[in-house]
Design an enzyme around this catalytic site. Structure first.
Site, PDB file in Angstrom:
ATOM      1  N   THR A 102      89.860  81.085 -37.460  1.00  0.00           N
ATOM      2  CA  THR A 102      90.674  81.434 -38.637  1.00  0.00           C
ATOM      3  C   THR A 102      92.127  81.704 -38.266  1.00  0.00           C
ATOM      4  OG1 THR A 102      90.225  83.829 -38.586  1.00  0.00           O
ATOM      5  CG2 THR A 102      88.653  82.433 -39.783  1.00  0.00           C
ATOM      6  N   LEU A 145      94.470  81.702 -43.010  1.00  0.00           N
ATOM      7  CA  LEU A 145      93.641  81.500 -44.210  1.00  0.00           C
ATOM      8  C   LEU A 145      92.351  82.313 -44.153  1.00  0.00           C
ATOM      9  CD1 LEU A 145      94.076  77.725 -45.093  1.00  0.00           C
ATOM     10  CD2 LEU A 145      94.977  79.716 -46.300  1.00  0.00           C
ATOM     11  N   HIS A 146      91.959  82.763 -42.966  1.00  0.00           N
ATOM     12  CA  HIS A 146      90.754  83.580 -42.753  1.00  0.00           C
ATOM     13  C   HIS A 146      89.578  83.187 -43.677  1.00  0.00           C
ATOM     14  CE1 HIS A 146      92.441  86.168 -39.742  1.00  0.00           C
ATOM     15  NE2 HIS A 146      93.300  86.765 -40.521  1.00  0.00           N
ATOM     16  N   ASP A 147      89.428  83.920 -44.814  1.00  0.00           N
ATOM     17  CA  ASP A 147      88.217  83.768 -45.638  1.00  0.00           C
ATOM     18  C   ASP A 147      88.024  82.355 -46.173  1.00  0.00           C
ATOM     19  OD1 ASP A 147      88.690  87.077 -47.059  1.00  0.00           O
ATOM     20  OD2 ASP A 147      87.622  86.431 -45.262  1.00  0.00           O
ATOM     21  N   LEU A 192      88.253  79.666 -44.783  1.00  0.00           N
ATOM     22  CA  LEU A 192      87.541  78.743 -43.885  1.00  0.00           C
ATOM     23  C   LEU A 192      86.029  78.723 -44.123  1.00  0.00           C
ATOM     24  CD1 LEU A 192      90.292  78.422 -42.608  1.00  0.00           C
ATOM     25  CD2 LEU A 192      89.200  78.440 -40.362  1.00  0.00           C
TER      26      LEU A 192
END
Ligand code: RIB
Ligand code: CA
Length: 306
Positions: free
Chosen positions: A191, A231-233, A235
Site C-alpha cells: 500500500t 491509497l492503502h484501503d 488496494l
C-alpha cells in the site's frame, strides 16, 4: 463483481476505497468499527459518504473498542476530527443495527458467496467468528488492509514495527490470521508503493474526494514534504478487480500482542521444523508483498473516471 461486506473505520482513504467498491462490487452492507474515529462517528461517516456517492448499502454499527487492549488513540490528526477532513456537515444519526450480527446472518444466508473486505481493526471479524465459528468455512474470502512485513523497508506506520489497523487490536488480528478463514493481506509493503498526488486527486473530477482529502494532503506535505497519500484501503478493491497486478506469498501469519513490537505481523518463512512452532495450527494465508504500482494506480484512476 463480488458480493462484499465492507467493514470500515471510515476515514479518508476508506472513503476512496468505498468509492471504488461502489463502482465495481455488489455491497451487501457496510459494517463500521472503531479505529480512525469512534464507531459512532464511523456510522455517521458511512451514511454521509454513501449518500454523496449514490451508494444505498445499509450501514451497521460494530465494535467500539479492542477485544483485550484498553482503547488507544484514534487517527484524527491525519483524517480530521470527524474522520473525513472536517469539511462536510453530517446530519446523520450514529445508531444503527448490529454489525457483527449482520456479518454472521449474511454469511449464513449466502454460504460461499460473501467476500469480507476489512479496512480497519479486525475486531468485528474476530467477534463474528468467535460468536459463530460455523461461518468460518462459509466465508468466500477475507480481504484486509493491514500489517507490514518489511518489504522495501515498509515495517510500520504507527510504530517502527506495526501498522495502525493491526496495532489498534492485535488480539483480534491474531485470532483472525490464525483461524481457518482464507485471508488475503494487503500490507504496507504494497500500500505504501501506490501513491496518489494532490494534482491527481483534483483531476479525478470527484469534488467530494478532493474536499475530504485536503487536510490529509496538508498533513502529508508538512510531515513528509509530499502533497499526496498512499491509497492503502483502496488496494483491497484493486485486489478484487486486478489480482494479476500483485505478487503474493503463501505463509501462516501471527501477531505480536504485547511488548515493544505490539501489533507486529510475522509470517513463517523457514521451512525447517522447530520444537516450538507458534504457527503449528495456522493455515497459510495470502500475503501481497509485491505490486505493479503504476498499473494499479492507473486502474484506480480509470475506475473513478468512469
Ligand atoms: O495503516 C493504514 C490504515 O490505517 C488504513 O486503513 C487507514 O484508514 C487507517 O485506518
Ligand atoms: Ca481504514
Amino acid at each position: 463483481m463480488k458480493k462484499i461486506i465492507f467493514d470500515t473505520d471510515i476515514g479518508v482513504d476508506d472513503a476512496f476505497a468505498l468509492a471504488c467498491a461502489a463502482r465495481t462490487q455488489q455491497i451487501l452492507g457496510i459494517t463500521t468499527v472503531f479505529g480512525n474515529v469512534a464507531v459512532g462517528q464511523a456510522v455517521k461517516n458511512a451514511r454521509l459518504f454513501s449518500q454523496l456517492i449514490g451508494c444505498n448499502a445499509p450501514v451497521f454499527r460494530g465494535c467500539s473498542r479492542p477485544l483485550a487492549l484498553s482503547p488507544s488513540a484514534s487517527a484524527t490528526t491525519v483524517h480530521g476530527g470527524d474522520g473525513l477532513g472536517d469539511v462536510l456537515d453530517n446530519p446523520f444519526d450514529e445508531e444503527a443495527g448490529n454489525a457483527v450480527s449482520f456479518i454472521i446472518d449474511t454469511v449464513r444466508a449466502l454460504p460461499h458467496e460473501v467476500t469480507l473486505v476489512a479496512i480497519g481493526p479486525l475486531t468485528n471479524i474476530a467477534a463474528a467468528i468467535n460468536l459463530a465459528p460455523d461461518i468460518i468455512p462459509l466465508v468466500k474470502e477475507l480481504v484486509m488492509m493491514g500489517g507490514a512485513f518489511g518489504t522495501n523497508g515498509h515495517a510500520g506506520n504507527v510504530t517502527p514495527h506495526s501498522e495502525f489497523n493491526i496495532w489498534k487490536d492485535p488480539h483480534a488480528a491474531d485470532q483472525v490470521f490464525s483461524s481457518a478463514l482464507p485471508v488475503t493481506v494487503l500490507p504496507l509493503d504494497v500500500t505504501h508503493e501506490v501513491l496518489i498526488t494532490g494534482d491527481e486527486i483534483r483531476a479525478l473530477n470527484m469534488p467530494v474526494l478532493e474536499q475530504i482529502s485536503r487536510g490529509y494532503l496538508q498533513y502529508s506535505l508538512a510531515r513528509e514534504g509530499f502533497e499526496g497519500m498512499a491509497l492503502h484501503d483502496t488496494l483491497t478493491i484493486l485486489w478484487l478487480t486486478h489480482p494479476e497486478l500483485f505478487v503474493t506469498v503463501s505463509a501462516p501469519v501471527r501477531v505480536v500482542t504485547e511488548g515493544i513490537t505490539l501489533g507486529q505481523t510475522l509470517h513463517k518463512v523457514s521451512p525447517l521444523a522447530s520444537r516450538f512452532d507458534p504457527y503449528a495450527d495456522c493455515r497459510a494465508q495470502t500475503l501481497c508483498l509485491g505490486v505493479e504500482a503504476e498499473k494499479v494506480k492507473a486502474a484506480f484512476l480509470a475506475i473513478l473516471q468512469r
